[in-house]
Write a protein that holds these residues in place. Sequence first.
Motif, short mmCIF file in Angstrom:
data_model
loop_
_atom_site.label_atom_id
_atom_site.label_comp_id
_atom_site.label_asym_id
_atom_site.label_seq_id
_atom_site.Cartn_x
_atom_site.Cartn_y
_atom_site.Cartn_z
N ILE A 173 0.88 -1.25 -0.05
CA ILE A 173 -0.05 -0.20 -0.02
C ILE A 173 0.83 1.33 -0.08
N ASP A 174 2.07 1.24 0.89
CA ASP A 174 2.88 2.33 0.67
C ASP A 174 3.48 2.58 -0.86
N ARG A 175 3.70 1.58 -1.52
CA ARG A 175 4.09 1.53 -2.86
C ARG A 175 2.90 2.32 -3.59
N ILE A 176 1.96 1.94 -3.56
CA ILE A 176 0.75 2.62 -4.17
C ILE A 176 0.82 4.22 -3.96
N ALA A 177 1.07 4.44 -2.60
CA ALA A 177 1.00 5.90 -1.96
C ALA A 177 2.32 6.56 -2.78
N ALA A 178 3.45 5.88 -3.02
CA ALA A 178 4.51 6.38 -3.69
C ALA A 178 4.53 6.73 -4.99
N MET A 179 3.62 5.86 -5.66
CA MET A 179 2.93 5.98 -7.14
C MET A 179 2.10 7.18 -7.29
N GLY A 180 1.33 7.52 -6.35
CA GLY A 180 0.41 8.56 -6.52
C GLY A 180 0.29 9.64 -5.60
N SER A 198 0.07 13.39 -16.63
CA SER A 198 -0.37 14.44 -16.15
C SER A 198 -0.26 14.54 -14.57
N ALA A 199 0.01 13.22 -14.09
CA ALA A 199 -0.02 13.15 -12.58
C ALA A 199 1.56 12.94 -12.07
N ASN A 200 2.42 13.11 -12.96
CA ASN A 200 3.92 12.73 -12.86
C ASN A 200 4.59 13.69 -11.79
N SER A 201 4.07 15.10 -11.52
CA SER A 201 4.58 15.85 -10.70
C SER A 201 3.98 15.64 -9.24
N THR A 202 3.06 14.76 -9.01
CA THR A 202 2.56 14.63 -7.63
C THR A 202 2.93 13.29 -7.09
N ARG A 203 3.38 12.34 -7.67
CA ARG A 203 3.93 11.23 -7.29
C ARG A 203 4.58 11.27 -6.12
N GLY A 259 -20.46 14.83 -5.06
CA GLY A 259 -18.76 14.97 -5.09
C GLY A 259 -18.31 15.68 -5.92
N ARG A 260 -16.91 16.12 -5.91
CA ARG A 260 -15.91 17.04 -6.51
C ARG A 260 -14.86 16.06 -7.17
N THR A 261 -14.42 16.30 -8.48
CA THR A 261 -13.46 15.49 -8.90
C THR A 261 -12.09 15.93 -8.32
N LEU A 262 -11.33 14.93 -7.93
CA LEU A 262 -9.79 15.11 -7.35
C LEU A 262 -8.95 15.17 -8.48
N LEU A 263 -9.07 14.88 -9.66
CA LEU A 263 -8.05 15.13 -10.72
C LEU A 263 -7.16 16.28 -10.91
N PRO A 264 -7.69 17.43 -10.47
CA PRO A 264 -6.93 18.52 -10.47
C PRO A 264 -5.70 18.46 -9.11
N TYR A 265 -6.09 18.01 -8.21
CA TYR A 265 -4.83 17.86 -7.01
C TYR A 265 -3.88 16.66 -7.50
N LEU A 266 -4.15 15.70 -8.40
CA LEU A 266 -3.46 14.71 -9.01
C LEU A 266 -2.48 15.34 -10.02
N ALA A 267 -3.03 16.32 -10.78
CA ALA A 267 -2.18 17.00 -11.66
C ALA A 267 -1.40 18.29 -10.91
N GLY A 268 -1.62 18.52 -9.67
CA GLY A 268 -0.61 19.50 -9.07
C GLY A 268 -1.37 20.96 -9.13
#
Length: 496
Positions: free
Chosen positions: A29-36, A357-362, A394-403
């Motif tokens: 699970i920590d690895r998934i967190a490190a990926m995202g 698009s999510a590379n900057s927040t991994r 609910g509100r999309t969280l994709l902006p957070y994933l893109a930084g």
Amino acid sequence: MNILYIMFDQLRFDYLVCAGHPTLKTPNIDRIAAMGVRFSNAYTQSPVCGAARMSAYTGRYVSSHGAQWNGHPLRVGEPTLGDHLRDISVGCWLIGKTHMNADAAGMARLGLAPDSIIDARQAECGFDVWCRDDGLWAQGPDGLYDAKRSPYNEFLKSKGYGGDNPWADFANAGSDGEDMASGWFMRNADKPANIAEQDSETPWLTGQAIEFMEQATGNWCAHVSYIKPHWPYIVPAPYHDMYGVDDIKPVVRSDSERTDPHPIYGAFMQGRVGKTFSRDDVRDTVVPAYMGLIKQCDDQMGRLLAYLEDSGALADTMIILTSDHGDYLGDHWMGEKDLFHAPSVKVPLIIYDPRESANSTRGTTCDALVEAIDVTATIIDASGGEVPEHIVEGRTLLPYLAGRVPAQPRSFAISEYDYSKHPVCSALGTTPRDARLFMVATHDWKLIHAEDGFPPMLFDLLNDPDELCDLGRDPAYTAQRAAMYGHLHGWGLRMS
């Protein structure tokens, strides 16, 4: 892009190494967190299974969809994640638990045929079902807890486990030498489950998820919904003794909490579950088993990751990992869930987005206030759909994933609880229609409003992060209570 929407049952937000647990081991699970991205301030919409899940599957608040307790049906016609995804040609599949009860009366009123596709989807919370198993097959004086067919029980029988209910006799019973030890007695939580580890519930469901992915075609979202680490707190060897008393986090509670407590909080503390988990001997036995259940869950996440890597699917599969609610485990003199202290109402939420698009927040942690219903909106958005804001709250969280910061970040989070079916309701003499609680939380404050003339509860999260001092009746905090009620009032006037 396909989506694995993984939900555990009763997994605390802080019982992961990536969330700061000092002794657990959760490398996968920590690895998934490190990926995202790990969201550290995620709140469930209700700290009870059924209501929380109906919010997660509709993207709507509990008071909007109306299914406020376990066993309460989700009314016919309520749009769900599956409906929204099928509108954009994305399959939505269930593998595991939903806690859904169908609105049989509503379906009969509308003449929906029991063998129709529409009827089947209505009965399964909008999912197409690969494998549904709600995971509680206990039997008591009133009969079976869940009377539906258990595919997991069928699996156990095919493996040679005997009896009418091997779920109870093997998977959720302890082994005490030659004798079976009931998994429902917490004193047996230190015993290994009476089953081979590979045949227990968590590995079985992982196998179901892999079988689904092996044959899946087209774009899909698979809701892989585990029953563990929910009670019964019993886990097979070798997980049953991986952790001991020295591995338990110190309990978070104070004697001052039991001095003139809020009446509702006091009633829960004095209930059977609260009094049981207030005992150190119970915590010393149960918490290590709970930690073992989590370690088994984490090992199965490693199995899923290995499959995704070996099949080449990791590069185009979004992974969302969360829970429906937490578990007090004796904190605040409470057990299980029900109220709004952090161990109960906060949930883990980790999202891995494989796109560039999510590379900057991994590997980052986001402390924005988010809610379980935001996952619904995120899945619709990530699948290429437009979030129907007049339905999905609910509100999309994709902006957070893109930084990026979203155009409308949440300034507060909401959770609700209807305790009209709980023994506390009758113990307090509260009418069922008034047995309702509302939580509103900002980064720094948390207020709980109780209907039927009870005072509020208020916590200063900045100076009292453990929520040990209730300021709900302190005259010095009148202005702060008014400010929090302003948030709750604004939420109450939302379009719903």
